[in-house]
Design a protein around this motif. Structure first.
Motif, PDB file in Angstrom:
ATOM      1  N   HIS A 306     -19.829 -47.390  13.321  1.00 17.92           N
ATOM      2  CA  HIS A 306     -18.626 -46.571  13.286  1.00 17.92           C
ATOM      3  C   HIS A 306     -18.608 -45.584  14.451  1.00 17.92           C
ATOM      4  CE1 HIS A 306     -21.782 -44.497  11.006  1.00 17.92           C
ATOM      5  NE2 HIS A 306     -21.213 -43.369  11.406  1.00 17.92           N
ATOM      6  N   GLY A 422     -19.289 -43.620   7.988  1.00 20.85           N
ATOM      7  CA  GLY A 422     -18.031 -43.739   8.702  1.00 20.85           C
ATOM      8  C   GLY A 422     -16.799 -43.592   7.841  1.00 20.85           C
ATOM      9  N   ASP A 446     -11.332 -44.404   6.160  1.00 19.00           N
ATOM     10  CA  ASP A 446     -12.079 -44.468   7.407  1.00 19.00           C
ATOM     11  C   ASP A 446     -11.805 -43.216   8.226  1.00 19.00           C
ATOM     12  OD1 ASP A 446     -12.592 -45.343  10.356  1.00 19.00           O
ATOM     13  OD2 ASP A 446     -13.492 -46.918   9.136  1.00 19.00           O
TER      14      ASP A 446
END
Length: 621
Positions: A306, A422, A446
């Motif tokens: 991420h 992430g 996210d």
């Protein structure tokens, strides 16, 4: 033929038969019976609002059946503490002792109003005059209460109303003797669709696609960025077991050659391993003296899938808040606080004159605008280059900026890390969930929804500031022998002190022992060069005096001889006017020295050209 004759005979007999009176024949199922069997709807006023009660048995329905239907349709049980009355305030109640009487016998018709009240209202509410006044003023032709009657008519204290700030609620409580009595619930509380929608929105954080970055571009000084990245690599910050490094970004918010305002990073100021962005007061103050503002933060991280981590977002938003709450407006206008002004006073009480400081004062409006209304607070994320990337070198940096929604969530402490790296979640104490692109009830999102990347971050930029002095954030504390070796090395290389002084770490170190007024004059001259501002002839002379005085004191503090004379000659060659004034100053200085020696007042101990001229004049007088 015979059948036709028989039918004609029957018709004649029917016409000739006498008719009976209409009242003599009454069959069951006539007009009145049909009216009694038609469904009836009664309207009942309750504390929760108006309720409609449908009785399929019509006016033949008994009062007992009415009570059963009320309990079945609206979960309201009569008897005990609640009764139905014909008028408001419990007037003319319908007693369940008459439960076998029909609506026809009770005089109730389709569309009549009834009131749900307490079984035992207070004596004040039973008074006939008040009841008659309320009935005459509050009931219309159909028996419904008007709004004026509803506000003027007192209700029993046992039936609680929704909280209200009106004076009528206080009057009702006072009329009931001030006693607060509660009863069992009379049914579910009804809410409007708008109330339900507002409650749903209050428990939802709606996430949409990230907007465009507010920062058009980020230009970073290549030397500072390379120094930070290389030290992070040598210290193992890019490894999974290493300690991440952080830095504060100082620079300017200025337009490019096309007039687009972007972020120009001149200094990547490294923080100690255990340092926080709250401990940048000294660096923030020096940045203001140099005409710079804190424009962002930098992080390093080890290889991962991420881009951004939740803790990095929280630290970034914390750094943005501390930067905006940095030096006050008065400090930006004067270059220092009132406390610093007091501490700078010498023993005699006179405040040293700030001569080049007018340059910073002239830039105060520009600095305040950049501090309070920057394009955005940016983040530089330094990371190693992965094997599948077509990027030259061992490390790279990417620029991001947090969204306004991310800053607000971090400010309230609502954003926390999710179990999945992430991804971000909301703190359980908020009782909220995400709504992602129209889908409610999402637990995690996210981090790409909370920060947007600034793709234009590779512009070449060379800051006028140097980065050669040892950094105290890299382990050992910088001491006097570090300063001595640094000055000796620069003098051996023939670097003029004007260039040596344009080092952010060097200025932070020498600011601890240099006179504040002289130090700030030197910083103002450097700030003018950074901002492209021109100095007046007098300010140029004062700046040269400040550089000379600071150079002599720095070399003396380090235990080194004064700087070579060629530095002053090089500075004078930069401006013919400065060279002319310097020559006149040296002639006057020599004459004053001879006069002082003749008067046996040698060893005046002057420090720098300006001090020699003022000190010598005082002694000769």
């Amino acid at each position: 033929m015979a059948a036709a004759a028989a039918a004609l005979l029957v018709g004649c007999l029917a016409l000739s038969a006498p008719r009976l009176p209409g009242a003599a024949l009454r069959l069951r199922g006539g007009e009145e019976a049909e009216a009694e069997l038609e469904p009836v709807v009664l309207r009942i006023r309750t504390p929760q609002g108006l309720k409609r009660l449908r009785l399929s048995a019509g006016r033949s329905c008994t009062l007992g059946q009415l009570a059963d239907e009320l309990a079945a349709q609206h979960k309201i049980s009569l008897g005990g503490s609640l009764v139905l009355s014909r008028r408001a305030a419990g007037a003319e109640p319908l007693s369940l002792d008459d439960r076998h009487k029909t609506l026809l016998q009770l005089g109730l018709e389709h569309g009549d109003f009834l009131h749900l009240c307490a079984a035992q209202p207070s004596p004040a509410m039973r008074s006939a005059p008040a009841e008659g006044a309320a009935a005459s003023a509050g009931e219309g032709a159909d028996g419904a209460d008007t709004p004026a009657a509803s506000s003027a008519t007192a209700r029993p204290a046992a039936v609680e109303r929704p909280a209200s700030s009106s004076a009528g609620a206080g009057a009702r409580r006072a009329g009931a003797g001030g006693a607060r009595r509660t009863t069992a619930s009379t049914g579910p509380v009804k809410r409007t669709w708008q109330q339900i929608e507002d409650e749903r929105k209050a428990k939802t954080v709606e996430m949409k696609a990230p907007p465009k970055p507010r920062t058009p571009f980020v230009a970073v000084d290549g030397l500072s960025a390379r120094s930070f990245a290389e030290y992070a690599m040598s210290s193992g910050a890019y490894e999974a077991s290493g300690t991440p490094r952080a830095a504060a970004l100082y620079g300017r918010i200025s337009p490019d050659d096309k007039g687009v305002r972007g972020v120009w990073v001149d200094v990547v100021h490294e923080l100690p391993e255990e340092g926080t962005y709250q401990a940048l007061a000294e660096a923030d103050k020096l940045a203001v003296e140099l005409g710079l503002v804190r424009v962002g933060a930098a992080f390093t991280h080890s290889p991962r899938q991420h881009k951004l981590d939740v803790q990095e977002l929280i630290q970034l938003c914390e750094a943005a808040r501390s930067a905006r709450a940095g030096p006050a407006s008065a400090e930006l206008q004067t270059g220092r606080s009132a406390a610093a002004e007091t501490t700078a006073r010498p023993a005699g009480g006179a405040v040293p004159r700030r001569r080049v400081g007018g340059v910073v004062n002239a830039m105060s409006g520009e600095l305040e605008k950049e501090k309070s209304q920057p394009p955005s607070f940016v983040c530089l994320l330094f990371r190693p280059v992965y094997a599948d990337e077509d990027i030259e070198g061992l490390f790279t940096a990417e620029a991001f900026e947090p969204t306004a929604q991310c800053e607000e969530l971090c400010r309230t402490g609502a954003l926390v890390a999710a179990p999945t790296p992430g991804e971000a979640a909301l703190a359980p104490s908020t009782g909220k969930s995400f709504k992602v692109e129209g889908k409610p009830g999402v637990k995690t999102v996210d981090t790409a929804y909370l920060a947007v990347r600034v793709f234009d971050s590779g512009r070449p930029h060379a800051s006028p500031l140097r980065q050669r002095f040892p950094l105290s954030s890299r382990g050992a504390e910088v001491r006097k022998f570090h300063l001595r070796s640094f000055l000796a090395r620069e003098a051996e290389a023939g670097v003029a002190f004007r260039e040596v002084a344009t080092d952010f770490a060097f200025l932070m170190h020498v600011s601890r022992f240099l006179p504040e007024a002289t130090f700030r004059d030197m910083c103002a001259a450097i700030a003018a060069a950074l901002r492209g501002k021109s100095l007046s002839p007098r300010q140029q002379q004062d700046a040269a005096d400040a550089f000379a005085t600071c150079a002599r004191l720095c070399y003396a503090h380090a235990g080194l001889p004064p700087p070579a004379h060629h530095e002053e000659v090089e500075a004078e060659l930069e401006s013919p006017l400065v060279g002319c004034l310097a020559g006149i100053r040296r002639v006057l200085s020599m004459w004053l020295s001879k006069a002082s020696g003749a008067a046996q007042n040698g060893g005046d101990g002057a420090v720098g050209p300006a001090a020699r001229s003022t000190g010598g004049a005082g002694k000769s007088g």
